[in-house]
Design a protein around this motif. Structure first.
Motif, PDB file in Angstrom:
ATOM      1  N   LEU A 141      91.160  48.296 -13.848  1.00 54.18           N
ATOM      2  CA  LEU A 141      90.541  47.783 -12.630  1.00 54.18           C
ATOM      3  C   LEU A 141      90.705  48.777 -11.482  1.00 54.18           C
ATOM      4  CD1 LEU A 141      91.620  44.023 -12.783  1.00 54.18           C
ATOM      5  CD2 LEU A 141      89.423  45.032 -13.409  1.00 54.18           C
ATOM      6  N   GLN A 189      84.394  54.857 -10.022  1.00 52.08           N
ATOM      7  CA  GLN A 189      82.974  54.624 -10.293  1.00 52.08           C
ATOM      8  C   GLN A 189      82.096  55.336  -9.273  1.00 52.08           C
ATOM      9  OE1 GLN A 189      81.706  50.736 -11.630  1.00 52.08           O
ATOM     10  NE2 GLN A 189      79.899  50.838 -10.326  1.00 52.08           N
ATOM     11  N   ILE A 241      89.276  47.835  -1.386  1.00 53.61           N
ATOM     12  CA  ILE A 241      89.074  46.969  -2.556  1.00 53.61           C
ATOM     13  C   ILE A 241      90.313  47.008  -3.458  1.00 53.61           C
ATOM     14  CG2 ILE A 241      87.690  46.586  -4.633  1.00 53.61           C
ATOM     15  CD1 ILE A 241      85.261  47.625  -3.081  1.00 53.61           C
ATOM     16  N   VAL A 256      87.030  39.904 -12.594  1.00 54.22           N
ATOM     17  CA  VAL A 256      87.351  40.844 -11.509  1.00 54.22           C
ATOM     18  C   VAL A 256      86.592  42.160 -11.728  1.00 54.22           C
ATOM     19  CG1 VAL A 256      89.178  42.179 -10.379  1.00 54.22           C
ATOM     20  CG2 VAL A 256      89.627  39.834 -11.126  1.00 54.22           C
ATOM     21  N   GLN A 257      86.587  42.622 -12.966  1.00 50.79           N
ATOM     22  CA  GLN A 257      85.901  43.875 -13.266  1.00 50.79           C
ATOM     23  C   GLN A 257      84.412  43.768 -12.949  1.00 50.79           C
ATOM     24  OE1 GLN A 257      86.833  45.705 -17.000  1.00 50.79           O
ATOM     25  NE2 GLN A 257      84.898  46.795 -17.110  1.00 50.79           N
ATOM     26  N   CYS A 294      83.914  43.857  -9.213  1.00 49.17           N
ATOM     27  CA  CYS A 294      84.045  45.202  -8.643  1.00 49.17           C
ATOM     28  C   CYS A 294      82.820  46.046  -8.967  1.00 49.17           C
ATOM     29  CB  CYS A 294      85.315  45.879  -9.159  1.00 49.17           C
ATOM     30  SG  CYS A 294      86.838  45.125  -8.533  1.00 49.17           S
ATOM     31  N   GLU A 295      82.356  45.948 -10.198  1.00 45.87           N
ATOM     32  CA  GLU A 295      81.178  46.731 -10.584  1.00 45.87           C
ATOM     33  C   GLU A 295      79.972  46.333  -9.732  1.00 45.87           C
ATOM     34  OE1 GLU A 295      82.307  47.540 -15.289  1.00 45.87           O
ATOM     35  OE2 GLU A 295      81.055  45.825 -14.736  1.00 45.87           O
ATOM     36  N   LEU A 352      80.530  47.622  -6.153  1.00 40.72           N
ATOM     37  CA  LEU A 352      80.403  49.072  -6.017  1.00 40.72           C
ATOM     38  C   LEU A 352      78.945  49.510  -6.117  1.00 40.72           C
ATOM     39  CD1 LEU A 352      83.485  50.024  -8.196  1.00 40.72           C
ATOM     40  CD2 LEU A 352      83.261  50.439  -5.747  1.00 40.72           C
ATOM     41  N   ARG A 353      78.179  48.767  -6.909  1.00 40.22           N
ATOM     42  CA  ARG A 353      76.758  49.097  -7.042  1.00 40.22           C
ATOM     43  C   ARG A 353      75.961  48.657  -5.824  1.00 40.22           C
ATOM     44  NH1 ARG A 353      76.972  47.174 -12.384  1.00 40.22           N
ATOM     45  NH2 ARG A 353      75.965  45.259 -11.709  1.00 40.22           N
TER      46      ARG A 353
END
Lengths: 261, 171
Positions: free
Chosen positions: A72, A79, B9, B34-35, B38-39, B42-43
């Motif tokens: 995480l 990313q 974050i 959670v992942q 976040c993805e 972030l996008r």
């Protein structure tokens, strides 16, 4: 709230739950507070709302002290990042970090992460709470010796600090050129007490070392887990500040001799 | 996206994991949530208004993803054995075992509530957000926040033995 009259007020569950959560308007809260003094049944109805909140807060509180999975943290930090930043992270991991084994913890440390004096550079207006790890008092107590060490110590240098009945050690971990200028990572330990430990970053600002960030784990229960939370928080900071590889010993020595100018 | 936002974050990950745990129950499923959050964040950072609360925005994303996930699974939330929710296999003392058992009991009870009540209770009681913040995150009136809290916590109190049986709810 529903009230038949002022002598015999009747309170809805919504009113009681808002009172339990501190969300009821002052005037209504005052009326309810008066009623509670003489109404045991009303008090019992209120108690369930207080008890459920307290129970959930206690039961879920431990989750924030669990180690955050690396995937995480790495996802957030990497990313879409440039290859250069990835190279920087690998570069730092290649060198031995004196603090990693001693400052075991988790990325829960990030919750106990006290970001000090950033002046909008990194955190902006975000406030991160100190969760009671003793972080503030620990780093404040060690501050005089930390300042001396930051100005004159080589990476790896260790110094003792003491303040009243407390004392411990400070270790300089590494020196970096960053977007915030020259920064040095350090660790602070306390020999006695509740096993307070912290790891942080100080950066040079107008010829003075300012502590930019301190992370600690809440070690009140005395347990140590084999993770590297505080270290991860420091790494996250260095990534955010686009730090390069750690400076070599000769470069650091030269900077010290020139009084960091 | 700025690296400063990434660091913010990261510091919020423990709280995001806690909110996810209250929604999903099982730690692995919660961390997957959670992942995904976040993805998505972030996008889509352009969906965040600078100056507004980043944590509220992330909670909203997570809540929406969770609802989508439940619809796909056609479940009503927590489906895994709740004993796994707090790593009950640990052997670090009777007190911690008891504490984890209590936590597992609470998460099981929370999981039996309707989704709308569970989310509101989690954000208020566990994440300690204000009613106004919760209303904004879920895009519902504050009165709805209060009614869900009242119904949900009374039910939770019954399940956890915290309520007085002779006391009748009033609305």
């Amino acid at each position: 709230m529903n009230r038949r009259n002022m002598e015999c007020p009747e309170f809805s569950d919504e009113t009681l739950v808002a009172f339990a959560d501190g969300e009821l308007a002052d005037s209504d809260a005052s009326v309810l507070r008066d009623a509670l003094e003489n109404d045991p049944a009303l008090k019992k109805r209120l108690e369930v709302f207080v008890a459920t909140r307290d129970r959930l807060r206690a039961d879920f509180g431990s989750v924030v002290n669990e180690p955050v999975p690396d995937r995480l943290t790495e996802l957030v930090m990497s990313q879409g990042m440039t290859r250069g930043n990835e190279r920087h992270r690998r570069g730092r991991h290649d060198i031995p970090r004196l603090s990693v084994s001693r400052f075991a913890g988790s990325m829960a440390a990030a919750v106990a992460c006290l970001v000090a004096g950033l002046g909008g550079f990194l955190i902006g207006s975000q406030t991160v709470r100190d969760t009671g790890s003793g972080l503030v008092s620990l780093t404040a107590s060690a501050e005089p010796e930390l300042q001396r060490l930051l100005a004159t110590g080589a990476d790896g240098a260790v110094a003792s600090w003491s303040a009243g009945n407390h004392g411990g050690e400070i270790t300089l971990e590494g020196t970096y050129r960053t977007r915030a200028g020259l920064c040095r990572s350090f660790s602070v330990s306390e020999r006695t007490g509740t096993a307070s430990r912290a790891e942080g970053i100080a950066c040079l600002d107008a010829n003075a070392w300012r502590t930019r960030m301190v992370a600690a784990r809440d070690a009140a229960d005395g347990t140590m887990t084999p993770a590297t939370g505080a270290g991860q928080a420091v790494d996250a900071f260095l990534d955010a500040a686009e730090a390069g590889d750690p400076l070599d010993a000769a470069t650091v020595r030269e900077l010290i001799e020139k009084d960091w100018k | 996206m700025g690296v400063d936002i990434r660091l913010q974050i990261v510091t919020m990950l423990p709280r995001l994991r806690r909110f996810a745990r209250s929604l999903a129950g099982h730690p692995d499923r919660a961390d997957d949530l959670v992942q995904a959050t976040c993805e998505r964040a972030l996008r889509g950072m352009d969906g965040w208004q600078p100056g507004s609360r980043l944590d509220s925005w992330l909670y909203r994303i997570m809540q929406n993803l969770w609802i989508d996930d439940m619809r796909k699974r056609r479940t009503q939330g927590i489906e895994e054995p709740v004993e796994q929710a707090f790593d009950l296999a640990g052997d670090d003392g009777e007190r911690q075992v008891q504490s984890r058992l209590a936590a597992a009991e609470a998460i099981a009870a929370l999981g039996r509530l309707p989704e709308d009540q569970r989310t509101v209770i989690s954000l208020v009681c566990i994440e300690e957000l204000s009613y106004r913040e919760v209303a904004s995150i879920l895009d519902i009136p504050i009165g709805t926040v209060m009614s869900r809290l009242a119904r949900g916590r009374r039910a939770l109190g019954d399940m956890l033995g915290l309520a007085e049986p002779e006391v009748q709810p009033r609305t």
